[in-house]
Design an enzyme around this catalytic site. Structure first.
Site, PDB file in Angstrom:
ATOM      1  N   CYS A   1      90.188 113.497  56.328  1.00  0.00           N
ATOM      2  CA  CYS A   1      89.256 114.289  55.527  1.00  0.00           C
ATOM      3  C   CYS A   1      88.826 115.544  56.264  1.00  0.00           C
ATOM      4  CB  CYS A   1      87.976 113.513  55.242  1.00  0.00           C
ATOM      5  SG  CYS A   1      88.210 112.024  54.339  1.00  0.00           S
TER       6      CYS A   1
ATOM      7  N   CYS B   1      96.244 111.541  48.200  1.00  0.00           N
ATOM      8  CA  CYS B   1      95.145 112.507  48.215  1.00  0.00           C
ATOM      9  C   CYS B   1      95.711 113.881  47.855  1.00  0.00           C
ATOM     10  CB  CYS B   1      94.499 112.524  49.599  1.00  0.00           C
ATOM     11  SG  CYS B   1      93.147 113.699  49.746  1.00  0.00           S
TER      12      CYS B   1
ATOM     13  N   GLU C   1      88.194 122.822  45.876  1.00  0.00           N
ATOM     14  CA  GLU C   1      87.107 122.249  45.095  1.00  0.00           C
ATOM     15  C   GLU C   1      87.606 122.098  43.652  1.00  0.00           C
ATOM     16  OE1 GLU C   1      83.955 120.857  45.221  1.00  0.00           O
ATOM     17  OE2 GLU C   1      84.417 120.802  43.084  1.00  0.00           O
TER      18      GLU C   1
ATOM     19  N   GLU D   1      98.677 120.820  50.972  1.00  0.00           N
ATOM     20  CA  GLU D   1      98.865 119.550  51.640  1.00  0.00           C
ATOM     21  C   GLU D   1      98.500 118.397  50.723  1.00  0.00           C
ATOM     22  OE1 GLU D   1      96.827 119.697  55.382  1.00  0.00           O
ATOM     23  OE2 GLU D   1      98.432 120.973  56.128  1.00  0.00           O
TER      24      GLU D   1
ATOM     25  N   CYS E   1      84.156 121.755  57.640  1.00  0.00           N
ATOM     26  CA  CYS E   1      85.460 121.493  57.009  1.00  0.00           C
ATOM     27  C   CYS E   1      86.485 122.538  57.411  1.00  0.00           C
ATOM     28  CB  CYS E   1      85.287 121.477  55.494  1.00  0.00           C
ATOM     29  SG  CYS E   1      86.841 121.353  54.589  1.00  0.00           S
TER      30      CYS E   1
ATOM     31  N   CYS F   1      81.901 124.877  53.424  1.00  0.00           N
ATOM     32  CA  CYS F   1      81.149 123.850  54.147  1.00  0.00           C
ATOM     33  C   CYS F   1      81.441 124.008  55.639  1.00  0.00           C
ATOM     34  CB  CYS F   1      81.558 122.466  53.668  1.00  0.00           C
ATOM     35  SG  CYS F   1      81.324 122.259  51.893  1.00  0.00           S
TER      36      CYS F   1
ATOM     37  N   CYS G   1      89.845 126.950  50.130  1.00  0.00           N
ATOM     38  CA  CYS G   1      88.604 126.605  49.428  1.00  0.00           C
ATOM     39  C   CYS G   1      87.562 127.686  49.691  1.00  0.00           C
ATOM     40  CB  CYS G   1      88.073 125.253  49.893  1.00  0.00           C
ATOM     41  SG  CYS G   1      86.643 124.697  48.936  1.00  0.00           S
TER      42      CYS G   1
ATOM     43  N   SER H   1      79.938 114.951  47.201  1.00  0.00           N
ATOM     44  CA  SER H   1      79.753 115.122  48.649  1.00  0.00           C
ATOM     45  C   SER H   1      78.304 115.482  48.915  1.00  0.00           C
ATOM     46  CB  SER H   1      80.680 116.222  49.181  1.00  0.00           C
ATOM     47  OG  SER H   1      82.021 115.835  49.003  1.00  0.00           O
ATOM     48  N   LEU H   2      77.546 114.492  49.340  1.00  0.00           N
ATOM     49  CA  LEU H   2      76.101 114.686  49.540  1.00  0.00           C
ATOM     50  C   LEU H   2      75.857 115.330  50.913  1.00  0.00           C
ATOM     51  CD1 LEU H   2      73.221 114.144  48.480  1.00  0.00           C
ATOM     52  CD2 LEU H   2      73.355 111.883  49.557  1.00  0.00           C
ATOM     53  N   ASN H   3      76.208 114.606  51.938  1.00  0.00           N
ATOM     54  CA  ASN H   3      76.235 115.119  53.321  1.00  0.00           C
ATOM     55  C   ASN H   3      74.891 115.452  53.956  1.00  0.00           C
ATOM     56  OD1 ASN H   3      78.988 114.837  53.239  1.00  0.00           O
ATOM     57  ND2 ASN H   3      79.379 116.951  52.680  1.00  0.00           N
TER      58      ASN H   3
HETATM   59  N1  SAH Z   1      86.077 119.872  47.876  1.00  0.00           N
HETATM   60  C1  SAH Z   1      85.767 118.547  47.500  1.00  0.00           C
HETATM   61  C2  SAH Z   1      86.903 117.583  47.742  1.00  0.00           C
HETATM   62  C3  SAH Z   1      87.672 117.729  49.040  1.00  0.00           C
HETATM   63  S1  SAH Z   1      86.828 117.379  50.524  1.00  0.00           S
HETATM   64  C4  SAH Z   1      84.520 118.057  48.190  1.00  0.00           C
HETATM   65  O1  SAH Z   1      84.088 118.703  49.139  1.00  0.00           O
HETATM   66  O2  SAH Z   1      83.982 117.065  47.759  1.00  0.00           O
HETATM   67  C5  SAH Z   1      86.808 115.595  50.602  1.00  0.00           C
HETATM   68  C6  SAH Z   1      85.713 115.024  51.522  1.00  0.00           C
HETATM   69  O3  SAH Z   1      85.955 115.329  52.886  1.00  0.00           O
HETATM   70  C7  SAH Z   1      84.321 115.564  51.196  1.00  0.00           C
HETATM   71  O4  SAH Z   1      83.444 114.518  50.943  1.00  0.00           O
HETATM   72  C8  SAH Z   1      83.927 116.305  52.463  1.00  0.00           C
HETATM   73  O5  SAH Z   1      82.535 116.237  52.649  1.00  0.00           O
HETATM   74  C9  SAH Z   1      84.714 115.568  53.517  1.00  0.00           C
HETATM   75  N2  SAH Z   1      84.953 116.351  54.732  1.00  0.00           N
HETATM   76  C10 SAH Z   1      85.118 117.677  54.833  1.00  0.00           C
HETATM   77  N3  SAH Z   1      85.303 118.029  56.129  1.00  0.00           N
HETATM   78  C11 SAH Z   1      85.255 116.895  56.848  1.00  0.00           C
HETATM   79  C12 SAH Z   1      85.400 116.595  58.248  1.00  0.00           C
HETATM   80  N4  SAH Z   1      85.628 117.551  59.136  1.00  0.00           N
HETATM   81  N5  SAH Z   1      85.292 115.319  58.636  1.00  0.00           N
HETATM   82  C13 SAH Z   1      85.075 114.332  57.733  1.00  0.00           C
HETATM   83  N6  SAH Z   1      84.961 114.542  56.409  1.00  0.00           N
HETATM   84  C14 SAH Z   1      85.036 115.816  55.965  1.00  0.00           C
HETATM   85 FE1  SF4 Z   2      85.804 122.953  50.159  1.00  0.00          FE
HETATM   86 FE2  SF4 Z   2      85.329 120.329  50.066  1.00  0.00          FE
HETATM   87 FE3  SF4 Z   2      85.976 121.534  52.394  1.00  0.00          FE
HETATM   88 FE4  SF4 Z   2      83.582 121.957  51.253  1.00  0.00          FE
HETATM   89  S1  SF4 Z   2      84.368 119.994  52.056  1.00  0.00           S
HETATM   90  S2  SF4 Z   2      84.933 123.533  52.126  1.00  0.00           S
HETATM   91  S3  SF4 Z   2      84.121 121.946  49.103  1.00  0.00           S
HETATM   92  S4  SF4 Z   2      87.285 121.337  50.608  1.00  0.00           S
END
Ligand code: SAH
Ligand code: SF4
Length: 371
Positions: free
Chosen positions: A363, A133, A192, A100, A147, A144, A140, A244-246
């Site tokens: 995202c 994007c 990733e 995508e 996600c 996480c 992946c 991505s700190l989170n």
């Molecule tokens: N894998 C990489 C890049 C793709 S994800 C990474 O994780 O950084 C891009 C962003 O989307 C990341 O910052 C991730 O934390 C965020 N993300 C993932 N799942 C999400 C969700 N359900 N709602 C909002 N943001 C999300």
């Molecule tokens: Fe992969 Fe980024 Fe989703 Fe984490 S947030 S599972 S690293 S795509």
């Protein structure tokens, strides 16, 4: 079957750099300048098939074709337009796998090339600026917990040609003129990027040298693959960095991002502090807010402490929910209160508005939804 597919992908020109095209041209005893013609046709003019490269002599095109050589551009299988102007593309690789890619037109908002400006709506049909994007892997492996892409697992890495092919497919579909439009690329789609590092970096160089992007208009987001952050910092040409700190402490981060067991916040923050920033550059930290999990004011205060001394900004993203995701979205007041604490602590913080929620383009929602 698998080997014939690999063979097929080996005959594709998209993804080859100038040196590799030169070798190909030499092996056919063609003059050296044909490599430049091929490079420009593929990347700058974004041609989709060999037949349309009129600068190449007919017989050379025929020889290449007879050997099964093709440009190998991925094709748009489906596109899903959102009410907000976002378009989610399902793009098919030549082996039939799909990824995508998301197009987000923008108005005249601030431009930072890290997605923070992607909430600006465009009121007209046309566009001056847009963000693409891009995905780096099929699925992946990082897992996480918030996600949707994680639910796919990882199927395979994308090649440089497949990464750049997504950009080219969307540029062509949107009829982008690189001279006239300001396009930003964020490597924040499926996968990733730092677990597919060599192909990702090769795609970056081709986008700069061939397609006409500048490195300052690209941002890559990583979940925190620490050794690659160091490699990335020493690249002569590189996009900007987002991490991505989170979560502001190991206990919480481990729970929502299992990779924190491998690279914890101490080593991650050290990598961020060691990262060689260019003039006026900042690291972006992304923070997905999960209701009652990591969205308390106390967490915001911990983030301020954690990021102290790092030239950075924070992008706050309220969770985009989805099936099988065991978290909830905080309400607006909570998101604003979190932002206020960061700002009061001297950290620029932006709230990212979700784009294309109705079409599963936001995202963390990329999971090849086909309806
Ligand atoms: N894998 C990489 C890049 C793709 S994800 C990474 O994780 O950084 C891009 C962003 O989307 C990341 O910052 C991730 O934390 C965020 N993300 C993932 N799942 C999400 C969700 N359900 N709602 C909002 N943001 C999300
Ligand atoms: Fe992969 Fe980024 Fe989703 Fe984490 S947030 S599972 S690293 S795509």
């Amino acid at each position: 079957m698998a080997s014939s597919l690999r063979q097929n992908r080996g005959n594709q020109l998209l993804g080859l750099n100038f040196q590799e095209l030169s070798l190909l041209v030499q092996s056919h005893k063609q003059p050296d300048y044909r490599a430049r013609q091929l490079f420009e046709a593929i990347y700058t003019q974004r041609q989709a098939d060999l037949e349309s490269i009129s600068t190449l002599p007919r017989n050379f095109r025929a020889i290449l074709r007879d050997q099964g050589v093709e440009i190998g551009a991925p094709t748009i299988e489906k596109s899903f337009p959102s009410v907000d102007g976002t378009i989610r593309y399902l793009i098919a690789m030549t082996d039939g796998e799909t990824v995508e890619t998301v197009w987000m037109p923008e108005g005249d908002g601030g431009e930072e090339a890290d997605g923070s400006e992607a909430g600006d709506e465009t009121t007209e049909k046309g566009f001056d600026r847009a963000t693409i994007c891009v995905s780096s892997q099929i699925g992946c492996a990082v897992n996480c917990q918030f996600c949707l892409t994680a639910q796919l697992g990882v199927k395979r890495n994308l090649t440089a040609g497949e990464i750049i092919g997504q950009v080219i497919a969307v540029l062509n579909d949107r009829r982008v003129d690189m001279e006239r439009h300001r396009i930003i690329i964020v490597f924040m789609g499926m996968g990733e990027p730092f677990l597919n590092y060599p192909e990702f970096m090769k795609a970056v160089r081709l986008l700069v040298e061939g397609v006409g992007f500048s490195e300052s208009r690209m941002t890559v987001s990583t979940s925190g693959i620490v050794p690659r952050i160091y490699d990335f910092g020493s690249e002569p040409v590189r996009p900007k960095l987002a991490i991505s700190l989170n979560a502001p402490n190991d206990q919480l981060r481990e729970r929502i991002m299992p990779l924190n067991r491998k690279w914890n916040l101490e080593v991650l923050m050290q990598a961020a502090r060691d990262f060689p920033l260019r003039n006026r550059e900042r690291i972006t930290f992304e923070y997905v807010l999960l209701r009652d999990v990591n969205d308390r004011l106390e967490h915001a205060r911990q983030v301020v402490e954690l990021l102290r001394g790092i030239r950075c900004k924070v992008n706050l993203i309220a969770l985009n929910p989805g099936p099988g995701i065991a978290f909830a979205t905080p309400d607006q007041e909570r998101v604003h209160a979190f932002q206020q604490v960061l700002m009061a602590g001297g950290i620029p913080a932006f709230i990212r508005r979700p784009r294309g929620l109705d079409i599963y383009a936001a995202c963390g929602q990329l999971k090849r939804t086909v309806a």
